[in-house]
Design a protein around this motif. Structure first.
Motif, PDB file in Angstrom:
ATOM      1  N   VAL A   1       0.818  -1.212   0.000  1.00 32.90           N
ATOM      2  CA  VAL A   1       0.000   0.000   0.000  1.00 32.90           C
ATOM      3  C   VAL A   1       0.853   1.264   0.000  1.00 32.90           C
ATOM      4  CG1 VAL A   1      -1.752   1.308   1.256  1.00 32.90           C
ATOM      5  CG2 VAL A   1      -1.892  -1.191   1.159  1.00 32.90           C
ATOM      6  N   LEU A   2       1.667   1.426   1.026  1.00 37.57           N
ATOM      7  CA  LEU A   2       2.379   2.691   1.202  1.00 37.57           C
ATOM      8  C   LEU A   2       3.373   2.963   0.077  1.00 37.57           C
ATOM      9  CD1 LEU A   2       2.645   5.098   3.087  1.00 37.57           C
ATOM     10  CD2 LEU A   2       4.439   3.870   4.313  1.00 37.57           C
ATOM     11  N   ILE A   3       4.226   1.999  -0.228  1.00 36.41           N
ATOM     12  CA  ILE A   3       5.235   2.217  -1.272  1.00 36.41           C
ATOM     13  C   ILE A   3       4.599   2.477  -2.633  1.00 36.41           C
ATOM     14  CG2 ILE A   3       7.106   1.106  -2.555  1.00 36.41           C
ATOM     15  CD1 ILE A   3       8.029  -0.160   0.054  1.00 36.41           C
ATOM     16  N   PRO A   4       3.603   1.689  -3.069  1.00 36.76           N
ATOM     17  CA  PRO A   4       2.972   1.992  -4.360  1.00 36.76           C
ATOM     18  C   PRO A   4       2.299   3.363  -4.408  1.00 36.76           C
ATOM     19  CG  PRO A   4       2.479  -0.249  -3.713  1.00 36.76           C
ATOM     20  CD  PRO A   4       3.129   0.399  -2.529  1.00 36.76           C
ATOM     21  N   VAL A   5       1.643   3.771  -3.319  1.00 32.32           N
ATOM     22  CA  VAL A   5       0.994   5.090  -3.301  1.00 32.32           C
ATOM     23  C   VAL A   5       2.030   6.197  -3.431  1.00 32.32           C
ATOM     24  CG1 VAL A   5      -0.256   6.731  -1.847  1.00 32.32           C
ATOM     25  CG2 VAL A   5      -1.066   4.389  -2.032  1.00 32.32           C
ATOM     26  N   VAL A   6       3.093   6.108  -2.652  1.00 30.14           N
ATOM     27  CA  VAL A   6       4.141   7.127  -2.712  1.00 30.14           C
ATOM     28  C   VAL A   6       4.808   7.125  -4.084  1.00 30.14           C
ATOM     29  CG1 VAL A   6       6.365   7.851  -1.758  1.00 30.14           C
ATOM     30  CG2 VAL A   6       4.543   7.085  -0.222  1.00 30.14           C
ATOM     31  N   ALA A   7       5.040   5.944  -4.657  1.00 24.62           N
ATOM     32  CA  ALA A   7       5.638   5.863  -5.988  1.00 24.62           C
ATOM     33  C   ALA A   7       4.748   6.532  -7.031  1.00 24.62           C
ATOM     34  CB  ALA A   7       5.880   4.400  -6.365  1.00 24.62           C
ATOM     35  N   GLY A   8       3.442   6.293  -6.933  1.00 24.57           N
ATOM     36  CA  GLY A   8       2.514   6.939  -7.862  1.00 24.57           C
ATOM     37  C   GLY A   8       2.517   8.448  -7.723  1.00 24.57           C
ATOM     38  N   LEU A   9       2.556   8.926  -6.481  1.00 20.92           N
ATOM     39  CA  LEU A   9       2.594  10.372  -6.236  1.00 20.92           C
ATOM     40  C   LEU A   9       3.853  10.994  -6.827  1.00 20.92           C
ATOM     41  CD1 LEU A   9       1.581  12.955  -4.854  1.00 20.92           C
ATOM     42  CD2 LEU A   9       2.663  12.157  -2.733  1.00 20.92           C
ATOM     43  N   VAL A  10       4.994  10.336  -6.647  1.00 25.25           N
ATOM     44  CA  VAL A  10       6.260  10.856  -7.171  1.00 25.25           C
ATOM     45  C   VAL A  10       6.236  10.898  -8.696  1.00 25.25           C
ATOM     46  CG1 VAL A  10       8.730  10.400  -7.383  1.00 25.25           C
ATOM     47  CG2 VAL A  10       7.605  10.159  -5.163  1.00 25.25           C
ATOM     48  N   ILE A  11       5.728   9.840  -9.308  1.00 21.79           N
ATOM     49  CA  ILE A  11       5.656   9.818 -10.774  1.00 21.79           C
ATOM     50  C   ILE A  11       4.710  10.895 -11.288  1.00 21.79           C
ATOM     51  CG2 ILE A  11       4.840   8.437 -12.741  1.00 21.79           C
ATOM     52  CD1 ILE A  11       6.065   6.013 -11.395  1.00 21.79           C
ATOM     53  N   ARG A  12       3.621  11.138 -10.560  1.00 21.25           N
ATOM     54  CA  ARG A  12       2.704  12.223 -10.956  1.00 21.25           C
ATOM     55  C   ARG A  12       3.424  13.565 -10.912  1.00 21.25           C
ATOM     56  NH1 ARG A  12      -2.962  13.404 -10.470  1.00 21.25           N
ATOM     57  NH2 ARG A  12      -3.281  15.298 -11.689  1.00 21.25           N
ATOM     58  N   LEU A  13       4.268  13.760  -9.902  1.00 23.32           N
ATOM     59  CA  LEU A  13       5.016  15.010  -9.785  1.00 23.32           C
ATOM     60  C   LEU A  13       6.026  15.170 -10.928  1.00 23.32           C
ATOM     61  CD1 LEU A  13       5.763  15.111  -5.952  1.00 23.32           C
ATOM     62  CD2 LEU A  13       4.272  16.669  -7.211  1.00 23.32           C
ATOM     63  N   LEU A  14       6.679  14.074 -11.290  1.00 21.85           N
ATOM     64  CA  LEU A  14       7.740  14.144 -12.292  1.00 21.85           C
ATOM     65  C   LEU A  14       7.210  14.158 -13.724  1.00 21.85           C
ATOM     66  CD1 LEU A  14      10.323  11.641 -10.730  1.00 21.85           C
ATOM     67  CD2 LEU A  14      10.351  14.146 -10.626  1.00 21.85           C
ATOM     68  N   PHE A  15       6.113  13.473 -13.949  1.00 24.86           N
ATOM     69  CA  PHE A  15       5.602  13.326 -15.318  1.00 24.86           C
ATOM     70  C   PHE A  15       4.119  13.679 -15.364  1.00 24.86           C
ATOM     71  CE2 PHE A  15       8.902  10.107 -14.530  1.00 24.86           C
ATOM     72  CZ  PHE A  15       9.866  10.511 -15.451  1.00 24.86           C
ATOM     73  N   SER A  16       3.793  14.853 -14.852  1.00 23.42           N
ATOM     74  CA  SER A  16       2.392  15.227 -14.693  1.00 23.42           C
ATOM     75  C   SER A  16       1.632  15.270 -16.021  1.00 23.42           C
ATOM     76  CB  SER A  16       2.283  16.590 -14.001  1.00 23.42           C
ATOM     77  OG  SER A  16       2.952  17.592 -14.745  1.00 23.42           O
ATOM     78  N   ARG A  17       2.264  15.751 -17.087  1.00 21.90           N
ATOM     79  CA  ARG A  17       1.544  15.859 -18.357  1.00 21.90           C
ATOM     80  C   ARG A  17       1.180  14.492 -18.912  1.00 21.90           C
ATOM     81  NH1 ARG A  17       4.184  20.815 -21.946  1.00 21.90           N
ATOM     82  NH2 ARG A  17       3.790  22.465 -20.400  1.00 21.90           N
ATOM     83  N   ILE A  18       2.097  13.552 -18.779  1.00 18.22           N
ATOM     84  CA  ILE A  18       1.813  12.191 -19.255  1.00 18.22           C
ATOM     85  C   ILE A  18       0.714  11.546 -18.412  1.00 18.22           C
ATOM     86  CG2 ILE A  18       2.769   9.879 -19.576  1.00 18.22           C
ATOM     87  CD1 ILE A  18       5.473  11.183 -20.143  1.00 18.22           C
ATOM     88  N   VAL A  19       0.834  11.701 -17.090  1.00 19.11           N
ATOM     89  CA  VAL A  19      -0.148  11.088 -16.191  1.00 19.11           C
ATOM     90  C   VAL A  19      -1.522  11.704 -16.407  1.00 19.11           C
ATOM     91  CG1 VAL A  19      -0.799  10.733 -13.777  1.00 19.11           C
ATOM     92  CG2 VAL A  19       1.586  10.479 -14.475  1.00 19.11           C
ATOM     93  N   ASP A  20      -1.572  13.020 -16.649  1.00 13.56           N
ATOM     94  CA  ASP A  20      -2.859  13.674 -16.879  1.00 13.56           C
ATOM     95  C   ASP A  20      -3.605  13.037 -18.046  1.00 13.56           C
ATOM     96  OD1 ASP A  20      -2.536  15.396 -14.792  1.00 13.56           O
ATOM     97  OD2 ASP A  20      -1.840  17.091 -16.006  1.00 13.56           O
TER      98      ASP A  20
END
Length: 341
Positions: free
Chosen positions: A190-209
């Motif tokens: 739970v915790l590691i995947p959520v944090v990983a997703g948040l970090v990727i959203r921060l780094l690649f926001s346009r792609i994730v959007d």
């Protein structure tokens, strides 16, 4: 997952259409409508063809990790700023999450005199954090989506500590509870995947959007696979105690909605906030509970989590219809405080 169209940019996939909705919004509406049907279909398939579910059972931890990673992708830093801007509603919501549902779960096990494995499973569901679909239900309920996202996020981050401790406290008399091992599993799944997703959203926001509209379906598929795995290993228990488990789940979920609402109202929260707390408290991360129960207890203990996954999406959709229809009258309450955009 955040489905508030006000959070979308003015251009791109999440942009409002002329009708005032976004692709993400429309996708969430469809997902929350179809979700219960798919979960029911998954449960029926697992019951009729248990061999197929048993084949994927070892991968339930992976399925849950994917679900939580998708949740992390929907989060942004502003989702956590409400902790500073509006700390009281967030505190009340998270407190209700980890107070109301664990105690209601324990009360249901005593009321129905559940056997130890089922009792431990019901209590574990109650000790789980808020479910990701609660954010969609809150949006469709015209409740406070931003608060819902923050509550889900904070309760999820607290889960490695609070879920094992509360389960040990309330279910320790029924079964041995490996709280330490359970905590580490929650961190990994739970915790590691959520944090990983948040970090990727921060780094690649346009792609994730661009993929945000598809993320509700990731949860749909992931929970369906968890349900298939759990139900496949619990066919005999379903035949023997299915009605009893369903009754326990209906009571647990229903009292969660009701007491969550009044918990917030007694603490002088606006009706819109109270609706948010109601949905957030009543809808649990039952996929996590089922996965943990299957890993540390037994297939029978995982059954309440699987049934809860089916039921709370059905009840949540109905509750959203009720709250949405009564929103105009409730929002007219002079004590209603609307957060700034």
């Amino acid at each position: 997952m955040n489905t508030d169209p006000t959070s979308s940019t003015s251009t791109g996939p999440g942009a409002p259409t002329p009708s005032g909705t976004t692709r993400e919004d429309r996708s969430a509406r469809v997902a929350v409508t179809v979700f219960p049907l798919l979960i029911l279909a998954a449960a029926a398939f697992a019951f009729l063809v248990p061999s197929a579910g048993l084949a994927i059972a070892p991968a339930t931890n992976v399925f849950l990790g994917v679900i939580m990673f998708a949740m992390g992708l929907t989060l942004t830093i502003p989702d956590f700023t409400l902790v500073v801007k509006r700390p009281l509603p967030v505190l009340i919501g998270v407190l209700a999450q980890y107070l109301v549902m664990p105690l209601v779960g324990f009360g249901v096990t005593v009321l129905l005199q559940l056997p130890p494995e089922l009792a431990a499973g019901v209590i574990l569901v109650g000790c789980a954090p808020g479910g990701t679909s609660s954010n969609v239900i809150n949006y469709l309920s015209k409740a406070d989506t931003a608060l819902s996202v923050t509550m889900t996020s904070i309760s999820t981050l607290l889960a490695p500590l609070l879920t094992p401790l509360l389960t040990l406290w309330l279910a320790g008399a029924y079964l041995p509870i490996p709280a330490g091992e359970m905590a580490m599993s929650i961190v990994k799944m739970v915790l590691i995947p959520v944090v990983a997703g948040l970090v990727i959203r921060l780094l690649f926001s346009r792609i994730v959007d661009r993929i945000l509209p598809a993320l509700p379906w990731v949860s749909v598929v992931g929970i369906s696979l968890v349900v298939i795995a759990v139900v496949s290993g619990s066919v005999d228990q379903i035949v023997a105690a299915g009605a009893l488990v369903l009754l326990a789940v209906v009571l647990h979920n229903g009292f969660g909605y009701l007491l969550g609402f009044w918990f917030a109202r007694v603490l002088r929260q606006p009706i819109r906030t109270s609706r948010t707390v109601s949905v957030e408290v009543g809808m649990q991360n039952s996929g996590m509970a089922a996965t943990l129960a299957a890993s540390y207890f037994s297939p029978a203990a995982a059954l309440p989590g699987a049934v809860f996954s089916i039921w709370h999406n059905l009840s949540g959709a109905l509750l959203a219809m009720y709250y949405r229809r009564s929103a105009a009258k409730q929002d007219a309450d002079p004590r209603e405080v609307r957060p700034s955009a």
